[in-house]
Design an enzyme around this catalytic site. Structure first.
Site, mmCIF file in Angstrom:
data_model
loop_
_atom_site.group_PDB
_atom_site.id
_atom_site.type_symbol
_atom_site.label_atom_id
_atom_site.label_comp_id
_atom_site.label_asym_id
_atom_site.label_seq_id
_atom_site.Cartn_x
_atom_site.Cartn_y
_atom_site.Cartn_z
ATOM 1 N N HIS A 116 -28.297 -0.596 -6.787
ATOM 2 C CA HIS A 116 -28.824 -1.922 -6.423
ATOM 3 C C HIS A 116 -27.673 -2.910 -6.193
ATOM 4 O O HIS A 116 -27.742 -3.761 -5.309
ATOM 5 C CB HIS A 116 -29.713 -2.483 -7.539
ATOM 6 C CG HIS A 116 -31.156 -2.074 -7.438
ATOM 7 N ND1 HIS A 116 -31.936 -2.389 -6.355
ATOM 8 C CD2 HIS A 116 -31.959 -1.388 -8.296
ATOM 9 C CE1 HIS A 116 -33.168 -1.910 -6.549
ATOM 10 N NE2 HIS A 116 -33.208 -1.291 -7.715
ATOM 11 N N CYS A 154 -39.183 2.136 -8.442
ATOM 12 C CA CYS A 154 -38.404 0.898 -8.493
ATOM 13 C C CYS A 154 -39.375 -0.276 -8.466
ATOM 14 O O CYS A 154 -40.341 -0.258 -7.700
ATOM 15 C CB CYS A 154 -37.484 0.849 -7.276
ATOM 16 S SG CYS A 154 -36.490 -0.641 -7.171
ATOM 17 N N LEU A 155 -39.100 -1.291 -9.290
ATOM 18 C CA LEU A 155 -39.988 -2.464 -9.310
ATOM 19 C C LEU A 155 -39.981 -3.187 -7.964
ATOM 20 O O LEU A 155 -40.900 -3.941 -7.658
ATOM 21 C CB LEU A 155 -39.588 -3.420 -10.438
ATOM 22 C CG LEU A 155 -39.746 -2.879 -11.869
ATOM 23 C CD1 LEU A 155 -39.332 -3.930 -12.888
ATOM 24 C CD2 LEU A 155 -41.172 -2.411 -12.129
ATOM 25 N N GLN A 158 -32.495 -8.033 -7.976
ATOM 26 C CA GLN A 158 -33.947 -7.885 -7.811
ATOM 27 C C GLN A 158 -34.708 -9.161 -8.157
ATOM 28 O O GLN A 158 -35.877 -9.299 -7.794
ATOM 29 C CB GLN A 158 -34.475 -6.732 -8.666
ATOM 30 C CG GLN A 158 -34.072 -5.358 -8.137
ATOM 31 C CD GLN A 158 -34.572 -4.264 -9.043
ATOM 32 O OE1 GLN A 158 -33.938 -3.942 -10.029
ATOM 33 N NE2 GLN A 158 -35.723 -3.713 -8.720
ATOM 34 N N HIS A 176 -29.280 4.441 -10.529
ATOM 35 C CA HIS A 176 -30.245 3.666 -9.734
ATOM 36 C C HIS A 176 -29.881 2.169 -9.739
ATOM 37 O O HIS A 176 -29.842 1.516 -8.690
ATOM 38 C CB HIS A 176 -31.653 3.893 -10.306
ATOM 39 C CG HIS A 176 -32.743 3.116 -9.638
ATOM 40 N ND1 HIS A 176 -33.772 3.730 -8.953
ATOM 41 C CD2 HIS A 176 -32.989 1.777 -9.561
ATOM 42 C CE1 HIS A 176 -34.582 2.800 -8.478
ATOM 43 N NE2 HIS A 176 -34.138 1.604 -8.838
ATOM 44 N N GLU A 177 -29.595 1.642 -10.940
ATOM 45 C CA GLU A 177 -29.297 0.205 -11.047
ATOM 46 C C GLU A 177 -27.944 -0.124 -10.409
ATOM 47 O O GLU A 177 -27.795 -1.169 -9.771
ATOM 48 C CB GLU A 177 -29.325 -0.251 -12.507
ATOM 49 C CG GLU A 177 -30.677 -0.106 -13.212
ATOM 50 C CD GLU A 177 -31.863 -0.628 -12.410
ATOM 51 O OE1 GLU A 177 -31.725 -1.635 -11.695
ATOM 52 O OE2 GLU A 177 -32.934 0.005 -12.483
ATOM 53 N N GLY A 211 -35.543 -0.353 -15.872
ATOM 54 C CA GLY A 211 -34.272 -0.956 -15.482
ATOM 55 C C GLY A 211 -34.485 -2.036 -14.443
ATOM 56 O O GLY A 211 -35.434 -1.991 -13.661
HETATM 57 NI NI NI Z 1 -34.832 -0.346 -8.670
#
Ligand code: NI
Length: 176
Positions: free
Chosen positions: A137, A91-92, A51, A133-134, A46
């Site tokens: 963000h 998480c990226l 991000q 999670h997204e 995701g």
């Molecule tokens: Ni993330």
């Protein structure tokens, strides 16, 4: 299509709230394509627009291994949450790290597609975790604030899990 630079923890943009999308431009469609490309290149499941440095309420999710289609959600709103699950999350924007997070087991999310048509989707397990999670963000929140205790290195956790699998296999081989 092009890869975008993924912002990492410490970058102040990740703490900002993303803005609602009111109309879709060609530039935004390009952004969505780039988000998927970046997601795949980084082996993620995701990614939110913030991000890659764009404060718009857009998330891309692909957990096709679990039998779901890739999906882009514009202005997503989690309408219902049920149950609970706890598991490792990454998480990226927090590369190499992981931690255990409690999330709802089941969510219902309302969102718009790329033509701004409304949709509703239900998700369990990994999909529910990913949606939560997204959406966090978009509020400027990273999963690290939800982790109980310190973050762990992904390598350590994977090593530990491998050891456990090996021990299990040995027990099975011994007929225990
Ligand atoms: Ni993330």
């Amino acid at each position: 299509m092009a890869l975008r630079e993924v912002r990492t923890m410490g970058d102040p943009i990740l703490e900002k709230r993303s803005r609602e999308v009111t109309h879709v431009t060609e530039r935004m469609k390009e952004l969505i394509d780039d988000m998927f490309e970046t997601l795949y290149e980084q082996n993620g499941v995701g990614l939110s627009a913030v991000q890659v440095g764009v404060l718009k309420r857009i998330i891309t999710i692909d957990i096709s291994e679990e039998g779901n289609e890739p999906v882009v959600m514009i202005n997503p709103v989690i309408r219902e949450c049920d149950g609970e699950q706890e598991g490792y999350e990454g998480c990226l924007s927090v590369p190499g790290k992981t931690g255990r997070v409690k999330r709802p087991y089941h969510v219902v999310v309302d969102f718009l597609d790329e033509d701004l048509k409304p949709h509703s989707m239900e998700g369990d397990e990994v999909f529910a975790r990913c949606i939560c999670h997204e959406c966090d963000h978009l509020e400027g929140k990273l999963y690290v604030s939800l982790v109980d205790g310190p973050l762990q290195d992904v390598d350590d956790v994977e090593e530990e899990q491998e050891k456990r699998t090996k021990r299990k296999k040995m027990r099975v081989a011994k007929g225990r």
